[in-house]
Design an enzyme around this catalytic site. Structure first.
Site, short mmCIF file in Angstrom:
data_model
loop_
_atom_site.label_atom_id
_atom_site.label_comp_id
_atom_site.label_asym_id
_atom_site.label_seq_id
_atom_site.Cartn_x
_atom_site.Cartn_y
_atom_site.Cartn_z
N SER A 74 0.59 -1.17 0.03
CA SER A 74 -0.07 -0.04 -0.14
C SER A 74 0.99 1.30 -0.09
O SER A 74 2.12 1.23 0.42
CB SER A 74 -0.86 0.09 1.16
N HIS A 75 0.14 2.37 -0.36
CA HIS A 75 1.06 3.60 -0.13
C HIS A 75 1.82 3.96 0.93
O HIS A 75 2.95 4.12 0.57
CB HIS A 75 -0.01 4.98 -0.47
#
Length: 702
Positions: free
Chosen positions: A658-659
């Site tokens: 994820s980011h």
């Protein structure tokens, strides 16, 4: 009466002098003669002990919430502690007979409800040798009644929908499906577990309805076009895992092999539900992986395993060597030119929104998802080198920190702004569109809330990009791995691809979110024109606006939007009373489920001890320095956090790719990403935490 409010003493010998001593200690705390002392038989070495709330504490939703543990202690749960043995069970009041483990307990609780003519109770219990003991029963404070009939009807409809979704689909492999709120595109992380109408409809329109499948097909995976990846059930977004697994399989693979892969992958998820947010890392291979043959031999014969592995290798090699990122860069440049033209045009807001959405899909989210696919392949291969001990953790961290990230650019441009090297409007031109919760129109962007995100007290230091250094011996081992697996690739080609794809993913994300911001700006402008508040716009569907493209009759549109807002506001209140599991295996799960025990994604191998703070918009951001930040979820709009010199990060939602996982890896910030609800609730009430990323453990100091 509240647990822990008054002194309690337990395991006391029944001897007169000892009893008198403790009774006098309690009497000293009496406020008046009406106060009382409760004396109970002490029960030790219990099988289970815990607390039952007969309705939701906050909104009166019709569920029994059972919080219990198997430590053998009767005061473990009421003390507020948590452990690996702690369990959380949610049971709908409409189908209490489903859970046989607690059927006897629930029968007793329902009897107590009748005795007190009250179904809002807090009950402490234990179970020993199949015998149930009730310690205390207290009424919960009063809340207005919920519409139980309406909620029951909604649950019945959700149950029917799940049954239909799970049926055999003639166009995809797999006899059934499961639903997850954190698999692929992570909707719970990106738009929340209970998103408002605009958030969920925009996310679906820009990504999960069609764009996601087109990108996969363009890159050599199976064609699953025209099938939505995300379903909205009771106001909660869920990913169709069967469809998701199909989309990760190389095209032209024999159907028998595909069926076997999907079936076995679903079995893995059923066996280990905590992996539902780690599909590509732990459930199914989606690209070249050194361990492919060994892993796939567990459920494929040698011949089919080789066919599958060769297909993945071929697909990966084509993505890496065909300069596919150059085509994606060209698309994102077209997007920038197009939204500048739209912004300068004299078109109506409806027309602008329509064009922004269409262009964002074709030239924004599509190339971004392509770059994200490339970056994942790069990440997976890099991690496989670590598994084989060719690279170590320092090598990985050094590689990521050698890439010029968006976070680094924000920090250094802020440094230049503070030192009057650039003007504020220049900074805002680049980053002013970013906002925490990218898909929420109510969230203020950096331009609107600059002083809150970047207070003057905040000390900014310039961040230098490190040069990636690695021994020739390690690079030679990389070449040998490629050669051994018949991959026509060398270390230089791969590292250039990895560097470019990881950078492009974040760069493209920064650019396409400008389209989202422009959509919001035009919606806000339209709202002002027809007298609809910004926060009310959260309750319109983007599809309503898109359908109005050929109709700019504002009087008619205003009536349509107001009716939709009122209806969706009403629905939102009801939908918030529906509690659903993170992953659904069968329709009955919506009535009775254990909370999924997540395994956090530990980032870096560092060991830190620091005070933790729950992120809150209303708090002074300067207080974040040297703290471990605890946050529900985080997207690109939260990148400002890293300018505050935070010491660590904990998120409730999020995956290994994820980011925020990537950001923390780039910056060398220790983190626990995607801890799940249990741990999250534990952390938000903690003061100081020790995070040991190397050993994948944590400890609450106080």
């Amino acid at each position: 009466l509240y647990t822990g409010k008054y002194d309690s003493f337990f395991d006391i010998k029944c001897e007169p002098k000892i009893l008198e001593k403790f009774i006098n200690l309690v009497i000293k705390k009496f406020n008046n003669n009406n106060d009382q002392i409760l004396i109970q038989e002490y029960i030790n070495d219990v099988d289970k002990a815990g607390v039952v709330f007969t309705r939701n504490l906050n909104n009166n939703a019709p569920y029994y919430y059972i919080n219990y543990d198997k430590s053998g202690k009767t005061n473990f749960i009421t003390s507020g502690k948590n452990s690996k043995s702690t369990q959380f069970v949610t049971i709908s009041r409409f189908k209490t007979n489903i859970n046989t483990n607690f059927k006897k307990l629930l029968n007793i609780i329902q009897g107590i409800e009748k005795i007190f003519s009250n179904d809002r109770l807090d009950i402490e219990f234990c179970i020993k040798n199949n015998k149930i003991y009730i310690f205390q029963c207290r009424p919960l404070y009063f809340l207005s009644k919920s519409n139980d009939k309406e909620i029951k009807s909604m649950l019945i409809n959700i149950e029917k929908k799940i049954k239909k979704i799970a049926l055999k689909n003639p166009f995809i492999s797999g006899n059934t499906t499961y639903l997850s709120n954190m698999a692929d595109w992570n909707p719970a992380e990106m738009i929340g577990s209970k998103p408002k109408t605009l958030q969920s409809s925009l996310y679906a329109e820009l990504i999960t309805d069609n764009v996601w499948a087109k990108q996969r097909h363009d890159y050599g995976y199976r064609n699953v076009l025209d099938q939505p990846l995300m379903f909205n059930l009771g106001g909660s977004p869920y990913i169709d895992l069967r469809l998701d697994l199909n989309s990760f399989i190389p095209k032209n693979l024999p159907s028998k092999i595909v069926e076997k892969i999907v079936t076995e992958s679903l079995k893995k998820i059923k066996k280990k539900p905590y992996l539902h947010d780690k599909i590509e890392f732990d459930i199914i291979d989606t690209c070249f992986n050194i361990e492919n043959v060994k892993k796939n031999n567990k459920f494929l014969n040698k011949k089919n395993s080789k066919i599958y592995t060769n297909a993945l290798n071929k697909l990966s090699l084509e993505i890496i060597k065909k300069n596919i990122l150059d085509k994606e860069k060209a698309k994102i440049e077209i997007l920038q030119r197009k939204f500048l033209k739209i912004k300068k045009s004299k078109l109506s807001e409806i027309q602008k929104i329509y064009l922004l959405v269409q262009n964002c899909k074709n030239y924004g989210t599509l190339p971004f998802s392509g770059a994200a696919r490339c970056a994942f392949i790069a990440t997976k291969i890099l991690k496989s080198f670590k598994e084989l001990k060719i690279f170590d953790q320092n090598d990985l961290e050094n590689f990521y920190s050698s890439i010029k990230s968006v976070t680094n650019q924000i920090n250094n441009d802020l440094f230049r702004l503070r030192n009057k090297k650039i003007k504020k409007n220049k900074f805002l031109e680049k980053y002013g569109h970013l906002r925490p919760s990218s898909y929420s129109i109510s969230s203020l962007n950096y331009k609107e809330n600059f002083s809150k995100y970047f207070p003057n007290k905040l000390i900014i230091k310039k961040q230098n990009i490190k040069k990636f250094k690695i021994s020739k011996n390690k690079l030679l081992k990389v070449d040998n791995i490629f050669k051994k697996n018949k991959i026509n690739l060398n270390n230089k080609q791969f590292l250039n691809f990895a560097r470019s794809s990881i950078y492009s993913r974040e760069k493209f994300k920064l650019i396409f979110t400008k389209s989202i911001n422009l959509i919001f700006e035009n919606l806000i402008s339209l709202g002002k024109e027809i007298n609809i508040k910004r926060e009310d716009l959260e309750f319109i569907s983007i599809q309503t606006i898109l359908k109005s493209y050929n109709n700019v009759n504002l009087i008619k549109l205003k009536k349509v939007l107001i009716n939709e807002i009122n209806e969706n506001k009403k629905n939102f209140k009801s939908l918030n009373l529906i509690d659903l599991p993170d992953i659904i295996f069968k329709p009955e799960d919506i009535y009775n489920f254990h909370k999924t025990k997540n395994k956090p994604n530990y980032i870096t191998e560092k060991n830190i001890v620091a005070k933790c703070i729950l992120y809150n918009d209303s708090k002074n951001k300067a207080q974040l320095k040297n703290k471990i930040i605890v946050i529900n979820s985080a997207d690109p709009g939260y990148d400002f956090l890293f300018t505050h010199n935070i010491k660590g990060l904990i998120t409730k939602y999020g995956g290994a790719n994820s980011h925020m996982s990537i950001r923390c890896l780039e910056l060398g910030i220790p983190a626990m990403i995607g801890v799940g609800e249990d741990m999250y609730n534990e952390f938000i009430t903690s003061n100081t935490i020790n995070i040991d990323c190397l050993n994948k453990t944590y400890k609450i100091i106080n």
